[in-house]
Design a protein around this motif. Structure first.
Motif, mmCIF file in Angstrom:
data_model
loop_
_atom_site.group_PDB
_atom_site.id
_atom_site.type_symbol
_atom_site.label_atom_id
_atom_site.label_comp_id
_atom_site.label_asym_id
_atom_site.label_seq_id
_atom_site.Cartn_x
_atom_site.Cartn_y
_atom_site.Cartn_z
ATOM 1 N N ALA A 139 -6.861 2.457 -7.717
ATOM 2 C CA ALA A 139 -7.234 3.400 -6.657
ATOM 3 C C ALA A 139 -7.386 4.806 -7.230
ATOM 4 O O ALA A 139 -8.337 5.535 -6.902
ATOM 5 C CB ALA A 139 -6.186 3.378 -5.546
ATOM 6 N N GLY A 140 -6.468 5.194 -8.125
ATOM 7 C CA GLY A 140 -6.535 6.513 -8.743
ATOM 8 C C GLY A 140 -7.771 6.680 -9.601
ATOM 9 O O GLY A 140 -8.412 7.744 -9.601
ATOM 10 N N GLU A 141 -8.130 5.630 -10.347
ATOM 11 C CA GLU A 141 -9.319 5.710 -11.196
ATOM 12 C C GLU A 141 -10.575 5.929 -10.360
ATOM 13 O O GLU A 141 -11.459 6.714 -10.727
ATOM 14 C CB GLU A 141 -9.454 4.423 -12.016
ATOM 15 C CG GLU A 141 -8.438 4.309 -13.143
ATOM 16 C CD GLU A 141 -8.595 3.010 -13.922
ATOM 17 O OE1 GLU A 141 -9.550 2.251 -13.624
ATOM 18 O OE2 GLU A 141 -7.769 2.752 -14.813
ATOM 19 N N ILE A 142 -10.669 5.238 -9.222
ATOM 20 C CA ILE A 142 -11.853 5.407 -8.375
ATOM 21 C C ILE A 142 -11.869 6.802 -7.753
ATOM 22 O O ILE A 142 -12.904 7.479 -7.739
ATOM 23 C CB ILE A 142 -11.898 4.321 -7.283
ATOM 24 C CG1 ILE A 142 -12.047 2.937 -7.910
ATOM 25 C CG2 ILE A 142 -13.057 4.593 -6.322
ATOM 26 C CD1 ILE A 142 -11.975 1.794 -6.920
ATOM 27 N N LEU B 141 0.832 -1.200 0.000
ATOM 28 C CA LEU B 141 0.000 0.000 0.000
ATOM 29 C C LEU B 141 0.870 1.255 0.000
ATOM 30 O O LEU B 141 0.569 2.237 -0.690
ATOM 31 C CB LEU B 141 -0.925 0.004 1.223
ATOM 32 C CG LEU B 141 -1.721 -1.273 1.513
ATOM 33 C CD1 LEU B 141 -2.644 -1.055 2.712
ATOM 34 C CD2 LEU B 141 -2.510 -1.720 0.296
ATOM 35 N N VAL B 142 1.945 1.201 0.787
ATOM 36 C CA VAL B 142 2.873 2.338 0.821
ATOM 37 C C VAL B 142 3.583 2.473 -0.519
ATOM 38 O O VAL B 142 3.749 3.588 -1.046
ATOM 39 C CB VAL B 142 3.892 2.164 1.969
ATOM 40 C CG1 VAL B 142 4.890 3.318 1.974
ATOM 41 C CG2 VAL B 142 3.169 2.079 3.312
ATOM 42 N N GLU B 143 3.993 1.363 -1.104
ATOM 43 C CA GLU B 143 4.679 1.385 -2.403
ATOM 44 C C GLU B 143 3.772 1.962 -3.480
ATOM 45 O O GLU B 143 4.250 2.622 -4.421
ATOM 46 C CB GLU B 143 5.104 -0.028 -2.790
ATOM 47 C CG GLU B 143 6.191 -0.647 -1.919
ATOM 48 C CD GLU B 143 7.585 -0.156 -2.281
ATOM 49 O OE1 GLU B 143 7.703 0.785 -3.103
ATOM 50 O OE2 GLU B 143 8.561 -0.712 -1.747
ATOM 51 N N ALA B 144 2.474 1.721 -3.377
ATOM 52 C CA ALA B 144 1.550 2.197 -4.410
ATOM 53 C C ALA B 144 1.302 3.696 -4.316
ATOM 54 O O ALA B 144 1.034 4.350 -5.336
ATOM 55 C CB ALA B 144 0.222 1.443 -4.295
ATOM 56 N N LEU B 145 1.384 4.252 -3.122
ATOM 57 C CA LEU B 145 0.956 5.639 -2.913
ATOM 58 C C LEU B 145 1.639 6.645 -3.838
ATOM 59 O O LEU B 145 0.953 7.524 -4.403
ATOM 60 C CB LEU B 145 1.162 6.025 -1.447
ATOM 61 C CG LEU B 145 0.596 7.383 -1.025
ATOM 62 C CD1 LEU B 145 -0.908 7.462 -1.266
ATOM 63 C CD2 LEU B 145 0.916 7.660 0.445
ATOM 64 N N PRO B 146 2.969 6.590 -4.052
ATOM 65 C CA PRO B 146 3.597 7.591 -4.941
ATOM 66 C C PRO B 146 3.092 7.535 -6.374
ATOM 67 O O PRO B 146 3.270 8.495 -7.130
ATOM 68 C CB PRO B 146 5.090 7.237 -4.868
ATOM 69 C CG PRO B 146 5.251 6.408 -3.643
ATOM 70 C CD PRO B 146 3.966 5.671 -3.480
ATOM 71 N N HIS B 147 2.460 6.414 -6.751
ATOM 72 C CA HIS B 147 2.034 6.234 -8.142
ATOM 73 C C HIS B 147 0.551 6.539 -8.355
ATOM 74 O O HIS B 147 0.062 6.435 -9.489
ATOM 75 C CB HIS B 147 2.339 4.797 -8.584
ATOM 76 C CG HIS B 147 3.776 4.415 -8.402
ATOM 77 N ND1 HIS B 147 4.784 4.939 -9.187
ATOM 78 C CD2 HIS B 147 4.365 3.598 -7.492
ATOM 79 C CE1 HIS B 147 5.949 4.444 -8.783
ATOM 80 N NE2 HIS B 147 5.723 3.639 -7.759
#
Length: 427
Positions: A376-379, A260-266
């Motif tokens: 997550a970004g799309e939502i 989840l942390v790894e995904a956040l910057p993206h």
């Protein structure tokens, strides 16, 4: 063993197998729940056991719970309508927050407790110390036993510091032990059909019924005040008013919170923050990882959040995300869905049972932080689409009403109760 005596002496059965009160009227059904983990422990089995006990008590069942003491000495207390028989415990050598029941003297204590309480059914939640010994004793006393499985070996590997090369062999041995012990139960349940099939695949030779852990659809419900109420929930938690991804659960390695942390910057939506409610040994690692990825100011580790405050965590979020790959159902995901949140989840174990891609969220390949960030970004950017997915989550969660799960367990206990001859009917 010196266990504390029960403060509520058992009432004798009549010859018909049912207890009778004054004037011969039927008394409440009595159930003894046994668990190796119980609040204040924070895990799915402990949470389910407590909600089952207190929910049954609310519905009129005479509920007793056999579980380890939270601090060592034995005691008997009543919380939430359920009588807790806390047996002597000792610290676990493999986990800082887990205490284990002391086996010495426990079989005799269980025998005396069963003779005194004479429950209509025993319901074990684990096949370890308490569950194993309680199942054996119930068989000797002719009391029907229900067993619910919350176990997966993957949840033990980290605590046992087991090398990855040994995981397969250790897992096979653990499943064989599970099958051997729980085959002695009269009825076996697990939260989902996927989890039930897993037990069959691992060699369990009898029918396994899927009974959802359930969720409280009244406590966990969608926001009524829209963005203003969401901003208020964030303020109460001390969070900035930003687009928010949330996770609720233990900070243990099998939860894969690092993904989840790894995904956040993206995540492409600016200023998106990650809120994590839960405590555990992974916290220092997650804090360091957030610093390394340059998102420390957008990762909020709330620590342990009391159950009464959990609705605020879901109301503060726009999307719930979960990366675990050993979930037999995920109570937290159910709570998030009941709260009207879209979900992005790892496509693993039983999570596809809750998340339907394009309907109430998305499934992504486990470990793929890029896909997690994309969905997550799309939502977050979706506006009306996000709202539609949240409404679908609530509709899907409504199939998991906690009261329906409690009603099914009440039916199981009735169906398993001894007949006038004292014989147990196996379902």
């Amino acid at each position: 063993m010196g266990e504390a005596p029960s403060t509520l002496p058992g009432r004798r059965r009549t010859h018909s197998g049912a207890r009778r009160g004054a004037g011969g009227s039927p008394e409440r059904r009595r159930v003894l729940i046994g668990s190796d983990t119980y609040p204040p422990d924070v895990n799915g089995a402990a949470l389910f056991s407590a909600r089952l006990a207190r929910g049954l008590a609310d519905r009129g069942t005479d509920v007793h719970v056999l579980c380890p003491s939270a601090d060592g000495p034995p005691r008997v207390t009543e919380i939430g309508g359920a009588v807790e028989h806390r047996v002597r415990s000792a610290p676990s050598l493999v986990h800082e927050t887990v205490r284990l029941a002391v086996p010495a003297g426990l079989p005799g204590h269980i025998d005396r407790l069963l003779a005194r309480l004479r429950p209509d059914a025993v319901h074990i939640q684990n096949h370890f110390i308490v569950g194993r010994l309680l199942l054996r004793a119930a068989r000797r006393h002719g009391i029907p036993v229900v067993a619910t499985n919350h176990f997966m070996p993957e949840n033990l590997f980290t605590y046992l510091h087991c090398p990855a090369a040994l995981h397969a062999a250790l897992g096979d041995r653990a499943w064989r032990d599970f099958v051997r012990v729980t085959s002695g139960a009269d009825h076996v349940t697990t939260p989902t059909r996927i989890a039930a099939q897993l037990l069959l695949d691992k060699g369990f030779g009898r029918t396994v019924e899927a009974v959802s852990c359930g969720t409280d659809l009244h406590r966990f419900r969608p926001l009524g005040g829209g963005s203003a109420e969401r901003a208020g929930a964030r303020r109460r938690l001390g969070l900035p008013d930003r687009p928010t991804l949330a996770f609720v659960g233990r900070l243990d390695s099998e939860k894969n919170i690092a993904d989840l942390v790894e995904a956040l910057p993206h995540v492409t939506v600016p200023d998106t923050q990650l809120v994590v409610a839960g405590a555990g040994p992974q916290r220092p690692h997650l804090e360091e990882l957030a610093r390394q990825r340059g998102v420390a100011d957008r990762v909020h580790l709330l620590g342990f959040v009391p159950d009464a405050d959990l609705p605020d965590v879901y109301h503060a979020a726009d999307v719930f995300i979960i990366a675990g790959t050993a979930e037999l159902q995920s109570i937290a995901t159910l709570e998030a869905m009941a709260s009207g949140l879209p979900v992005v989840a790892a496509d693993a174990m039983a999570l596809p049972h809750l998340v339907q891609t394009g309907r109430n969220g998305y499934l992504y390949p486990p470990g793929n932080a890029g896909d997690l960030a994309k969905y997550a970004g799309e939502i977050l950017a979706g506006g009306e689409e996000r709202d539609r997915m949240g409404e679908e989550s609530r509709r899907l969660a409504s199939r998991h009403d906690h009261q329906a799960s409690l009603a099914r367990y009440e039916e199981i206990y009735r169906e398993l109760s001894p007949d006038p001859g004292g014989r147990i009917r196996r379902l």
